[in-house]
Scaffold this active site. Structure first.
Site, PDB file in Angstrom:
ATOM      1  N   SER A 119       0.827  -1.196   0.000  1.00  0.00           N
ATOM      2  CA  SER A 119       0.000   0.000   0.000  1.00  0.00           C
ATOM      3  C   SER A 119       0.870   1.258   0.000  1.00  0.00           C
ATOM      4  O   SER A 119       1.798   1.378   0.796  1.00  0.00           O
ATOM      5  CB  SER A 119      -0.910  -0.040   1.222  1.00  0.00           C
ATOM      6  OG  SER A 119      -1.708   1.095   1.208  1.00  0.00           O
ATOM      7  N   GLY A 120       0.571   2.147  -0.918  1.00  0.00           N
ATOM      8  CA  GLY A 120       1.300   3.414  -0.988  1.00  0.00           C
ATOM      9  C   GLY A 120       2.544   3.345  -1.858  1.00  0.00           C
ATOM     10  O   GLY A 120       3.289   4.310  -1.973  1.00  0.00           O
ATOM     11  N   THR A 124      -1.472   2.330  -8.148  1.00  0.00           N
ATOM     12  CA  THR A 124      -2.575   2.991  -8.840  1.00  0.00           C
ATOM     13  C   THR A 124      -2.048   4.122  -9.717  1.00  0.00           C
ATOM     14  O   THR A 124      -2.502   4.315 -10.839  1.00  0.00           O
ATOM     15  CB  THR A 124      -3.599   3.506  -7.807  1.00  0.00           C
ATOM     16  OG1 THR A 124      -3.959   2.395  -6.985  1.00  0.00           O
ATOM     17  CG2 THR A 124      -4.820   4.060  -8.453  1.00  0.00           C
ATOM     18  N   ASN A 169      -1.421   5.300   3.104  1.00  0.00           N
ATOM     19  CA  ASN A 169      -1.643   5.975   1.830  1.00  0.00           C
ATOM     20  C   ASN A 169      -2.911   6.807   1.923  1.00  0.00           C
ATOM     21  O   ASN A 169      -3.960   6.302   2.316  1.00  0.00           O
ATOM     22  CB  ASN A 169      -1.769   4.899   0.727  1.00  0.00           C
ATOM     23  CG  ASN A 169      -1.951   5.493  -0.649  1.00  0.00           C
ATOM     24  OD1 ASN A 169      -2.036   6.718  -0.805  1.00  0.00           O
ATOM     25  ND2 ASN A 169      -2.013   4.632  -1.642  1.00  0.00           N
ATOM     26  N   SER A 172      -5.627   5.198  -0.641  1.00  0.00           N
ATOM     27  CA  SER A 172      -5.355   3.770  -0.750  1.00  0.00           C
ATOM     28  C   SER A 172      -6.513   3.027  -1.418  1.00  0.00           C
ATOM     29  O   SER A 172      -7.676   3.198  -1.027  1.00  0.00           O
ATOM     30  CB  SER A 172      -5.117   3.209   0.643  1.00  0.00           C
ATOM     31  OG  SER A 172      -4.796   1.858   0.558  1.00  0.00           O
ATOM     32  N   SER A 173      -6.175   2.239  -2.423  1.00  0.00           N
ATOM     33  CA  SER A 173      -7.233   1.449  -3.077  1.00  0.00           C
ATOM     34  C   SER A 173      -7.581   0.302  -2.142  1.00  0.00           C
ATOM     35  O   SER A 173      -6.726  -0.484  -1.781  1.00  0.00           O
ATOM     36  CB  SER A 173      -6.739   0.856  -4.396  1.00  0.00           C
ATOM     37  OG  SER A 173      -5.895   1.753  -5.053  1.00  0.00           O
ATOM     38  N   GLY A 401       0.207  -5.852  -2.788  1.00  0.00           N
ATOM     39  CA  GLY A 401       1.338  -6.750  -2.586  1.00  0.00           C
ATOM     40  C   GLY A 401       1.137  -7.479  -1.273  1.00  0.00           C
ATOM     41  O   GLY A 401       0.081  -7.359  -0.629  1.00  0.00           O
ATOM     42  N   GLU A 403       0.892  -8.406   2.454  1.00  0.00           N
ATOM     43  CA  GLU A 403       0.602  -7.563   3.616  1.00  0.00           C
ATOM     44  C   GLU A 403       0.889  -8.353   4.876  1.00  0.00           C
ATOM     45  O   GLU A 403       0.437  -9.488   5.010  1.00  0.00           O
ATOM     46  CB  GLU A 403      -0.888  -7.163   3.607  1.00  0.00           C
ATOM     47  CG  GLU A 403      -1.126  -5.854   2.915  1.00  0.00           C
ATOM     48  CD  GLU A 403      -2.552  -5.352   3.044  1.00  0.00           C
ATOM     49  OE1 GLU A 403      -2.839  -4.325   2.428  1.00  0.00           O
ATOM     50  OE2 GLU A 403      -3.363  -5.978   3.771  1.00  0.00           O
TER      51      GLU A 403
HETATM   52  N1  LIG Z   1       5.220   8.136  -9.908  1.00  0.00           N
HETATM   53  C1  LIG Z   1       4.821   8.895  -8.910  1.00  0.00           C
HETATM   54  N2  LIG Z   1       5.138  10.201  -8.896  1.00  0.00           N
HETATM   55  C2  LIG Z   1       4.739  11.003  -7.900  1.00  0.00           C
HETATM   56  N3  LIG Z   1       4.035  10.591  -6.854  1.00  0.00           N
HETATM   57  C3  LIG Z   1       3.675   9.296  -6.795  1.00  0.00           C
HETATM   58  C4  LIG Z   1       4.039   8.383  -7.821  1.00  0.00           C
HETATM   59  N4  LIG Z   1       3.548   7.176  -7.496  1.00  0.00           N
HETATM   60  C5  LIG Z   1       2.906   7.337  -6.336  1.00  0.00           C
HETATM   61  N5  LIG Z   1       2.977   8.604  -5.899  1.00  0.00           N
HETATM   62  C6  LIG Z   1       2.408   9.155  -4.646  1.00  0.00           C
HETATM   63  O1  LIG Z   1       2.151   8.091  -3.791  1.00  0.00           O
HETATM   64  C7  LIG Z   1       0.788   8.028  -3.439  1.00  0.00           C
HETATM   65  C8  LIG Z   1       0.337   6.586  -3.320  1.00  0.00           C
HETATM   66  O2  LIG Z   1       0.338   5.999  -4.580  1.00  0.00           O
HETATM   67  P1  LIG Z   1      -0.765   4.967  -5.008  1.00  0.00           P
HETATM   68  O3  LIG Z   1      -2.087   5.390  -4.589  1.00  0.00           O
HETATM   69  O4  LIG Z   1      -0.534   4.692  -6.408  1.00  0.00           O
HETATM   70  O5  LIG Z   1      -0.322   3.726  -4.177  1.00  0.00           O
HETATM   71  P2  LIG Z   1      -0.888   2.242  -4.276  1.00  0.00           P
HETATM   72  O6  LIG Z   1       0.278   1.366  -4.475  1.00  0.00           O
HETATM   73  O7  LIG Z   1      -1.952   2.178  -5.243  1.00  0.00           O
HETATM   74  O8  LIG Z   1      -1.399   2.005  -2.842  1.00  0.00           O
HETATM   75  P3  LIG Z   1      -2.663   1.186  -2.349  1.00  0.00           P
HETATM   76  O9  LIG Z   1      -2.288  -0.234  -2.387  1.00  0.00           O
HETATM   77  O10 LIG Z   1      -2.889   1.686  -1.004  1.00  0.00           O
HETATM   78  O11 LIG Z   1      -3.757   1.538  -3.283  1.00  0.00           O
HETATM   79  C9  LIG Z   1       0.059   8.778  -4.521  1.00  0.00           C
HETATM   80  O12 LIG Z   1      -1.112   9.361  -4.018  1.00  0.00           O
HETATM   81  C10 LIG Z   1       1.074   9.837  -4.907  1.00  0.00           C
HETATM   82  O13 LIG Z   1       1.019  10.930  -4.039  1.00  0.00           O
HETATM   83 MG   LIG Z   2      -3.875   1.915  -5.194  1.00  0.00          MG
END
Ligand SMILES: Nc1ncnc2c1ncn2[C@@H]1O[C@H](COP(=O)(O)OP(=O)(O)OP(=O)(O)O)[C@@H](O)[C@H]1O
Ligand SMILES: [Mg+2]
Length: 1032
Positions: A119-120, A124, A169, A172-173, A401, A403
């Site tokens: 997460s984070g 996404t 996050n 977070s999805s 991934g 957890e």
């Molecule tokens: N390539 C990037 N450039 C800039 N900021 C990023 C980038 N990737 C992620 N972030 C920052 O990290 C935060 C978390 O990313 P994201 O929501 O994609 O995580 P995730 O892996 O989907 O997490 P979750 O499993 O909780 O959904 C985003 O809101 C953004 O602020």
């Molecule tokens: Mg996500």
């Protein structure tokens, strides 16, 4: 070369190898010590320090969340990665997107990009970047732009309903997402489909401290219009709702709920939601909030009852269900085993039933939302239906991934099981594609040592013996299932499995780490303790009341049969197992690419790299395992042309250009570089290098050679430039000299022509003067042209009397020439002449001497040939015998006129060499010796009369003979010739006198008339009228 976000210059793939101390390696397979986790993390750290967030493991992209906006996602960047080979440019999410897209287009195989990470970590965000890349770079028509917009707009909607702020996050999805993007044969996006997994419904009713419920609740309260809120019975204050304040942080600085609400509303319209549908959806959101605020108390009889009436009213209105029924559903439970009997719920049970209803309502509404989005993304245009068969798909999987928490529940179990399955898929497909590449290149496959996690997948899902089967059995068996009996059952069945441990089964050391209500699974990524507490209660759902709802969404989501059926529903674990199996099946049918996301720190801070945290993720993402599989064979592989192009300057044999086969060029090159046989292999189109060291040495050599190379290039460039300049000048000089010469020559010719014309004109004016300087050119020209005309066009035959007019100066010469020419022609003509023709000509000459201009019938006789005899075989044999030795040389039929009465008698006139004879049939009538022939008379007219004069005193001769013949000219010519009397032919104008008898004379008078007439005249003259000739 690539210009980085901050203006710094980063060099591409191989170039970076030399600068590896600064920015590490762009591909982990080039790590010297590839088994070392520390070296791996150090490489990530160095690159992260330089804001290089992307690194490859072969074709797998590792991405580290920068937690700040890097300027590497512009349209210009997208263009830079478009159509460029994967390794030619520094690693990027766009490189993976483009590579996948091109593989789909060229190989016509469905693709998928699997994005994983905790997460984070940025999953996404990565998936959104990929989608944006396609939306920007793929060809789109007006029609398809709608689909493209809907694909992009599905994200904010799904994020509003499925994402929430968590400790890890802010966005977070809370569900797993697999999205198919469908492309037509031209590569334009034409549709999409979304599969959702495992929404974290517990968040609807409870949030940990510092976390929030799903964004949509806060967005509605913050952004919804007052009217709308009043209608829903809501207040613009999140603090008022129990379900929204469990985590004590309804407001988050990084989130702007108000503007997000606007985005979501707009997105819903773009996707095609009707107003009523949006209303139903908001009713459900509001009803969840009202459910949260529904309180229970104890009635007078100790029974549980609802104490918040307004909520109940709103609920029944918003959900469209009957109030009393709802009240009953929330406070009583139906005992299925005992018919229609219901029993009251305790306070705790009622709270649990309320929460369960809230979760179920929200969960199903979410499923409905996804289905609705899918309808709008579905590929359905008839115009494009024909291309349906040739369309291809790229799938994007954004799923959690591994957890591991302090307490891991059923949800973590599902997530980790899912990752276990994805790792299985990764191993299978990576090894398979590696093996296929070796095979295609004709290189022997060497078995790779790696950990196969199939044993863990089996542990979870195997039929009858697996974890899920045991869970199902426990739930379905009669009687109350309990967590403890379930754990015991697990111990009984799975005890002894290398990857399953419980408190009871563990040995002393581990026993302490596993609680009594826990079991431990040893995953490929690490050990995780799961608690069985509540595991079984999670498996069933309360759907009784919702099935009869007036709310369209709810009634669609909850089927009546579900409520009435006696059959127990599938457990959540089995449902998840089945949906996962389906997902794996989908992914297996596609060619995968991987994006592994890592988050550098827990504080969401940019520029901070927490090694321990990253190590944990590297382990759980199985990245070392990835690398091991990838490095099992060869660290580096490159197509011959690329390899040769880069390093050809290191070998004199291949520099500056290799002319032969590429493979031979590479062989020559590596031989020169001293590669040992075990260090490399040559495939059909690629060179495979086993150790990165070999490549680095080569790269160092290239670096060392660069200054010399630059010098050589500079020198040869200067030489080339100077040579080119020299050539340019030389060419210019030659050209101008040549042009000058040409123009001079032209001018000379022109001058000369003008002079001649002038001379000619002057000469023409003075042409009649004596030869003088003024006319000499003209006169010479005249003479020359006269002579040339003669040469080119002389008279063709003796009869051709044409002759060009000579200039005055050549008159005399012309006559001479003409005569000479005639003589020449005549001589040539005579040489060619035959004897008979000669004889003919001689006779004609005699005829002309006698008759030309004398007798009117002569001109007509000229073209008629004289013949040897006119009689042919008509000679009488007797006459021939009589003549004896005197051979007849010529014979002709004549008419003889008597001298007295002018009676006409037919006779033959025969000529021999010494006399002429008149023959009547067989009789010789009269013989005229040539010697006795005095003369021959003819008229000057056209008649055929002739008179042969013979002396009358000669008794032997019968006196003059009057004859008439059609061929008078021929006869007279022959006779005169044979008798040698050419000078004795008299041509009279009007009359001929002839001797009749001694002393007596006869006369023939000739006149011209229209036709021949012969008659006796008054004075005893013979009158002959000769026909006049038509004037020619
Ligand atoms: N390539 C990037 N450039 C800039 N900021 C990023 C980038 N990737 C992620 N972030 C920052 O990290 C935060 C978390 O990313 P994201 O929501 O994609 O995580 P995730 O892996 O989907 O997490 P979750 O499993 O909780 O959904 C985003 O809101 C953004 O602020
Ligand atoms: Mg996500």
């Amino acid at each position: 070369m690539e210009v980085g976000g901050e203006g710094r210059v980063h060099r591409v793939m191989e170039s970076t190898l030399t600068a590896r101390d600064r920015v590490g390696v762009q591909d982990f397979v080039l790590l010297e010590n590839y088994t070392s986790e520390a070296a791996f993390i150090e490489n990530l750290r160095r690159r992260f320090g330089e804001k290089l967030i992307y690194t490859y493991i072969g074709s797998v992209l590792v991405s580290v969340n920068p937690y700040k906006d890097l300027e590497i996602y512009s349209k210009a960047h997208m263009e830079r990665y478009r159509g460029v080979s994967f390794y030619e440019i520094s690693p990027h999410i766009y490189a993976v997107s483009d590579n996948t897209y091109r593989a789909m287009r060229t190989e016509r195989r469905d693709q998928c990009i699997l994005i994983s990470g905790e997460s984070g970590a940025g999953k996404t965000e990565a998936s959104k970047k990929i989608l944006q890349y396609y939306a920007t770079t793929c060809p789109v028509t007006d029609h398809m732009s709608t689909i493209r917009d809907r694909l992009l707009q599905s994200n904010p909607v799904l994020e509003a309903f499925g994402n929430a702020k968590t400790l890890r996050n802010d966005n977070s999805s809370r569900f797993g997402k697999y999205m198919d993007v469908q492309f037509d044969f031209r590569g334009a996006p034409i549709g999409g489909h979304i599969l959702n997994y495992l929404l974290e419904k517990s968040r609807v009713v409870h949030q940990n401290h510092g976390e929030r419920n799903f964004h949509i609740f806060y967005q509605l309260l913050e952004g919804g219009e007052q009217d709308q809120l009043s209608k829903l019975g809501l207040e613009r204050n999140a603090q008022k709702y129990h379900y929204l304040v469990k985590g004590c942080c309804p407001r988050v600085s990084s989130i702007n709920d108000k503007s997000d609400w606007k985005t979501v509303r707009k997105a819903l319209t773009v996707i095609g939601f009707h107003e009523e549908e949006v209303e139903d959806l908001l009713n459900i959101i509001a009803s969840v909030l009202h459910l949260g605020n529904t309180q229970f108390g104890e009635g007078e009889d100790g029974e549980t009852q609802i104490t918040t009436e307004p909520q109940l009213t709103y609920l029944s209105k918003l959900l469209g269900v009957d109030g009393p029924a709802l009240r009953e559903a929330l406070t009583h439970k139906k005992l299925t085993a005992k018919g229609e009997e219901v029993s009251p719920l305790s306070f705790e049970q009622a709270v649990a039933a309320r929460d369960a209803l809230a979760k179920a309502v929200y969960g199903r509404a979410f499923t409905w939302l996804v289905a609705k989005i899918n309808q709008s993304l579905a590929f359905k245009d008839e115009v494009y239906n024909s291309s349906k068969g040739s369309s291809s798909v790229i799938g994007l999987l954004d799923i959690y991934g591994f957890e591991v928490f302090q307490h891991n529940s059923f949800e973590q179990f599902c997530i980790n099981y899912c990752n276990e399955k994805l790792q299985q898929l990764f191993i299978k497909l990576t090894l398979k594609s590696e093996q296929e590449e070796y095979e295609a290149e004709g290189i022997t496959w060497e078995p790779v040592k790696y950990f196969d996690n199939k044993i863990i997948c089996d542990l979870v899902e195997e039929k009858h013996k697996g974890f899920i089967s045991i869970l199902d059995e426990e739930c379905l068996r009669p009687g109350e299932p309990s967590d403890i009996s379930f754990l015991e059952k697990l111990e009984d069945t799975l005890g002894g499995h290398a990857h399953f441990v419980t408190h009871k089964l563990a040995n002393g050391k581990t026993r302490k780490a596993v609680g009594r209500e826990e079991f431990r699974l040893i995953h490929y990524a690490g050990e995780v303790n799961y608690t069985v507490n509540g595991e079984l209660a999670n498996q069933s759902v309360n759907s009784r009341t919702a099935g009869s709802s007036d709310n369209q969404i709810l009634s669609q989501c909850f089927h009546r049969e579900e409520v009435t059926t006696q059959k127990r529903p599938e457990t959540a674990a089995t449902q998840f197992k089945n949906s996962l199996a389906k997902l794996i099946e989908i992914l297996m049918s596609k060619e995968p690419s991987y994006v592994r996301c890592i988050k550098p720190n827990d504080a969401k801070q940019s520029g901070r790299f927490d090694e321990a945290l990253v190590r944990h993720q590297v382990k759980y993402l199985g990245l070392m395992e990835n690398l091991r599989v990838r490095r099992a064979g060869f660290a580096y592989r490159r197509r011959y042309e690329a390899f040769l192009q880069r390093y050809k300057s290191l070998c004199p044999g291949t520099w500056p250009n290799w002319q032969g086969r590429l493979a031979d060029g590479v062989a020559t090159l590596v031989q020169h570089l001293g590669y040992k046989p075990e260090e490399y292999k040559l495939g059909k189109t690629k060179i495979f290098i086993r150790f990165p060291k070999t490549l680095f040495t080569t790269e160092d050599a290239l670096e060392a050679r660069r200054p010399a190379l630059a010098l050589t290039l500079q020198t040869s460039w200067r030489g080339y430039r100077e040579r080119a300049k020299y050539h340019r000048i030389r060419n210019a000089v030659i050209q101008s000299a040549w042009r000058g010469m040409k123009s001079r020559r032209k001018a000379r010719r022109r001058r000369h022509a003008a002079e001649i014309i002038r001379k000619f004109i002057k000469g023409f004016i003075y042409r009649h003067y004596e030869r003088c300087p003024e006319n000499e050119y003209f006169l010479d020209h005249q003479r020359f042209s006269f002579l040339m005309t003669l040469v080119r066009n002389p008279p063709k035959s003796v009869l051709d009397k044409s002759w060009p007019v000579p200039p005055p100066s050549l008159t005399e010469a012309s006559e001479h020439l003409c005569r000479l020419c005639m003589q020449n022609m005549m001589r040539a003509y005579c040489r060619r002449i035959q004897p008979e023709w000669k004889k003919q000509m001689e006779q004609k000459v005699v005829a002309s001497q006698i008759f030309q201009d004398q007798k009117d019938s002569y001109p007509q006789s000229v073209p008629k040939l004289f013949v040897a005899s006119r009689l042919g075989r008509e000679f009488n044999l007797k006459v021939i015998q009589t003549l004896g030795n005197d051979k007849v040389k010529y014979g002709v039929a004549v008419t003889k006129y008597d001298r007295r009465g002018y009676k006409a008698r037919p006779r033959q006139l025969l000529l021999t060499s010494s006399f002429a004879v008149l023959v009547a049939e067989a009789k010789l009538k009269q013989r005229i010796d040539y010697a006795a022939l005095r003369s021959i008379s003819v008229s000057s007219l056209t008649d055929g009369f002739m008179v042969l004069h013979v002396p009358s005193e000669d008794n032997k001769q019968k006196s003059d003979v009057v004859l008439q013949c059609d061929h008078v000219i021929e006869v007279v010519t022959k006779l005169a010739t044979m008798a040698d009397k050419k000078n004795k032919v008299n041509i009279s104008q009007d009359s001929i006198k002839f001797a009749v008898a001694r002393g007596k004379e006869g006369v023939i008078d000739f006149t011209s008339g229209s036709e021949l007439k012969v008659a006796k005249g008054k004075k005893g003259h013979l009158l002959v009228t000769a026909p006049q000739l038509n004037p020619r």
